[in-house]
Design a protein around this motif. Sequence first.
Motif, PDB file in Angstrom:
ATOM      1  N   LEU A   1       0.680  -1.040  -0.031  1.00 52.53           N
ATOM      2  CA  LEU A   1       0.023   0.105   0.137  1.00 52.53           C
ATOM      3  C   LEU A   1       1.071   1.288  -0.055  1.00 52.53           C
ATOM      4  O   LEU A   1       0.292   2.241  -0.679  1.00 52.53           O
ATOM      5  CB  LEU A   1      -0.925   0.016   1.157  1.00 52.53           C
ATOM      6  CG  LEU A   1      -2.156  -1.073   1.198  1.00 52.53           C
ATOM      7  CD1 LEU A   1      -2.866  -1.216   2.566  1.00 52.53           C
ATOM      8  CD2 LEU A   1      -3.010  -0.819  -0.130  1.00 52.53           C
TER       9      LEU A   1
ATOM     10  N   ILE B   1       2.113   1.697  -3.369  1.00 51.67           N
ATOM     11  CA  ILE B   1       1.216   2.250  -4.274  1.00 51.67           C
ATOM     12  C   ILE B   1       0.984   3.848  -4.053  1.00 51.67           C
ATOM     13  O   ILE B   1       1.209   4.601  -5.038  1.00 51.67           O
ATOM     14  CB  ILE B   1       0.026   1.500  -4.307  1.00 51.67           C
ATOM     15  CG1 ILE B   1      -0.180   0.303  -4.776  1.00 51.67           C
ATOM     16  CG2 ILE B   1      -1.272   2.161  -4.944  1.00 51.67           C
ATOM     17  CD1 ILE B   1      -1.177  -0.742  -4.508  1.00 51.67           C
TER      18      ILE B   1
ATOM     19  N   ASP C   1       0.857   0.720  -9.597  1.00 52.40           N
ATOM     20  CA  ASP C   1      -0.147  -0.502  -9.133  1.00 52.40           C
ATOM     21  C   ASP C   1      -0.004  -1.660  -9.858  1.00 52.40           C
ATOM     22  O   ASP C   1      -0.566  -2.487  -9.757  1.00 52.40           O
ATOM     23  CB  ASP C   1      -1.668   0.004  -9.143  1.00 52.40           C
ATOM     24  CG  ASP C   1      -2.067   0.363 -10.668  1.00 52.40           C
ATOM     25  OD1 ASP C   1      -1.300   0.340 -11.586  1.00 52.40           O
ATOM     26  OD2 ASP C   1      -3.227   0.560 -10.844  1.00 52.40           O
ATOM     27  N   SER C   2       0.985  -1.983 -10.696  1.00 51.44           N
ATOM     28  CA  SER C   2       1.275  -3.130 -11.340  1.00 51.44           C
ATOM     29  C   SER C   2       2.074  -3.999 -10.283  1.00 51.44           C
ATOM     30  O   SER C   2       3.165  -3.823  -9.803  1.00 51.44           O
ATOM     31  CB  SER C   2       1.980  -2.949 -12.803  1.00 51.44           C
ATOM     32  OG  SER C   2       3.380  -2.698 -12.546  1.00 51.44           O
TER      33      SER C   2
ATOM     34  N   ILE D   1       5.605  -3.219  -8.459  1.00 47.93           N
ATOM     35  CA  ILE D   1       5.609  -3.392  -6.784  1.00 47.93           C
ATOM     36  C   ILE D   1       6.653  -4.198  -6.279  1.00 47.93           C
ATOM     37  O   ILE D   1       7.328  -3.935  -5.295  1.00 47.93           O
ATOM     38  CB  ILE D   1       4.310  -3.686  -6.279  1.00 47.93           C
ATOM     39  CG1 ILE D   1       3.426  -2.449  -6.634  1.00 47.93           C
ATOM     40  CG2 ILE D   1       4.310  -4.034  -4.793  1.00 47.93           C
ATOM     41  CD1 ILE D   1       1.740  -2.572  -6.349  1.00 47.93           C
TER      42      ILE D   1
ATOM     43  N   LEU E   1      -3.017  -7.863  -3.725  1.00 50.00           N
ATOM     44  CA  LEU E   1      -3.929  -6.744  -4.442  1.00 50.00           C
ATOM     45  C   LEU E   1      -5.187  -7.160  -4.556  1.00 50.00           C
ATOM     46  O   LEU E   1      -6.329  -6.460  -4.285  1.00 50.00           O
ATOM     47  CB  LEU E   1      -3.231  -6.476  -5.766  1.00 50.00           C
ATOM     48  CG  LEU E   1      -1.810  -5.550  -5.528  1.00 50.00           C
ATOM     49  CD1 LEU E   1      -1.489  -5.272  -6.958  1.00 50.00           C
ATOM     50  CD2 LEU E   1      -2.195  -4.259  -5.035  1.00 50.00           C
TER      51      LEU E   1
ATOM     52  N   ARG F   1      -8.464  -5.386  -2.483  1.00 53.89           N
ATOM     53  CA  ARG F   1      -9.773  -5.037  -3.280  1.00 53.89           C
ATOM     54  C   ARG F   1     -11.070  -5.705  -2.742  1.00 53.89           C
ATOM     55  O   ARG F   1     -11.855  -5.167  -2.599  1.00 53.89           O
ATOM     56  CB  ARG F   1      -9.677  -5.271  -4.721  1.00 53.89           C
ATOM     57  CG  ARG F   1      -8.605  -4.344  -5.444  1.00 53.89           C
ATOM     58  CD  ARG F   1      -8.611  -4.531  -6.926  1.00 53.89           C
ATOM     59  NE  ARG F   1      -7.474  -3.830  -7.484  1.00 53.89           N
ATOM     60  CZ  ARG F   1      -6.288  -4.525  -7.843  1.00 53.89           C
ATOM     61  NH1 ARG F   1      -6.373  -5.643  -7.671  1.00 53.89           N
ATOM     62  NH2 ARG F   1      -5.444  -3.749  -8.475  1.00 53.89           N
TER      63      ARG F   1
ATOM     64  N   LEU G   1      -8.456  -1.298  -1.230  1.00 57.95           N
ATOM     65  CA  LEU G   1      -8.229  -0.852  -2.428  1.00 57.95           C
ATOM     66  C   LEU G   1      -9.521  -0.758  -3.222  1.00 57.95           C
ATOM     67  O   LEU G   1     -10.326  -1.567  -3.355  1.00 57.95           O
ATOM     68  CB  LEU G   1      -7.271  -1.664  -3.449  1.00 57.95           C
ATOM     69  CG  LEU G   1      -5.904  -1.441  -2.908  1.00 57.95           C
ATOM     70  CD1 LEU G   1      -5.062  -2.296  -3.636  1.00 57.95           C
ATOM     71  CD2 LEU G   1      -5.355  -0.195  -3.021  1.00 57.95           C
TER      72      LEU G   1
ATOM     73  N   ASP H   1      -8.549   0.841  -9.625  1.00 57.82           N
ATOM     74  CA  ASP H   1      -7.348   0.971 -10.378  1.00 57.82           C
ATOM     75  C   ASP H   1      -6.951   2.223 -11.137  1.00 57.82           C
ATOM     76  O   ASP H   1      -6.305   2.443 -12.023  1.00 57.82           O
ATOM     77  CB  ASP H   1      -6.977  -0.055 -11.264  1.00 57.82           C
ATOM     78  CG  ASP H   1      -7.001  -1.589 -10.827  1.00 57.82           C
ATOM     79  OD1 ASP H   1      -6.664  -1.540  -9.533  1.00 57.82           O
ATOM     80  OD2 ASP H   1      -7.301  -2.576 -11.187  1.00 57.82           O
TER      81      ASP H   1
ATOM     82  N   SER I   1      -5.944   5.961 -12.298  1.00 53.97           N
ATOM     83  CA  SER I   1      -4.770   6.692 -11.959  1.00 53.97           C
ATOM     84  C   SER I   1      -5.159   8.172 -11.572  1.00 53.97           C
ATOM     85  O   SER I   1      -6.459   8.669 -11.881  1.00 53.97           O
ATOM     86  CB  SER I   1      -3.963   6.821 -13.358  1.00 53.97           C
ATOM     87  OG  SER I   1      -3.691   5.494 -13.723  1.00 53.97           O
TER      88      SER I   1
ATOM     89  N   ASN J   1      -3.505   9.796  -1.535  1.00 57.39           N
ATOM     90  CA  ASN J   1      -3.437   8.547  -0.709  1.00 57.39           C
ATOM     91  C   ASN J   1      -2.746   8.867   0.817  1.00 57.39           C
ATOM     92  O   ASN J   1      -1.611   9.284   0.955  1.00 57.39           O
ATOM     93  CB  ASN J   1      -2.565   7.451  -1.463  1.00 57.39           C
ATOM     94  CG  ASN J   1      -2.675   6.315  -0.691  1.00 57.39           C
ATOM     95  OD1 ASN J   1      -3.049   5.940   0.367  1.00 57.39           O
ATOM     96  ND2 ASN J   1      -2.727   5.191  -1.560  1.00 57.39           N
TER      97      ASN J   1
END
Length: 161
Positions: free
Chosen positions: A9, A12, A18-19, A23, A38, A42, A47, A50, A52, A145
């Motif tokens: 987290l 991110i 977020d790939s 990461i 991930l 979710r 989360l 996805d 941006s 974030n």
Amino acid sequence: MDEKDIQILTTIAEEGIDSPEKIERHTDIPKSTVHYRLNQLREDGILKNDLSDMDLAELGLSITLITEVYAEFGEGYHETVGEKIAEVEGVNQVYFTLGETDFVVVSHLSSREMVQRVVEDFEAIDGVRRTNSTFTIQTVKSEPNPLADFELETLLDALVD
């Protein structure tokens, strides 16, 4: 949630990635583990998506309007008035607050005309007594974030079971 989840987290948040592959490079957590975590984050609702981050000024929404909304007190007014405020076109965030102000509302708009329309829409809501709106001159900080605002150790101490 454990240390690996927190590392994922914060990566991110800090790196804007977020790939699982990227990461993995930043955390040394295996890609398959990152992918699994991930998905779990979710499913747990931590989360949400996805998407941006966008530069709103580049998009044409360069006016940030912060509005205090004062409402008439009544049973359930925070829900009924709050929901009506949230439905106003251009409103991005609505907070029900304690203190003199009942709601704080953030809108990202493109013109003074749009600001006027939004404020008029607020004041037309049954139960709204008055509003106080402020234009921002410059954004000093806008961290999408909140995890990026903490040191890893602070998060681990506060959030790991």
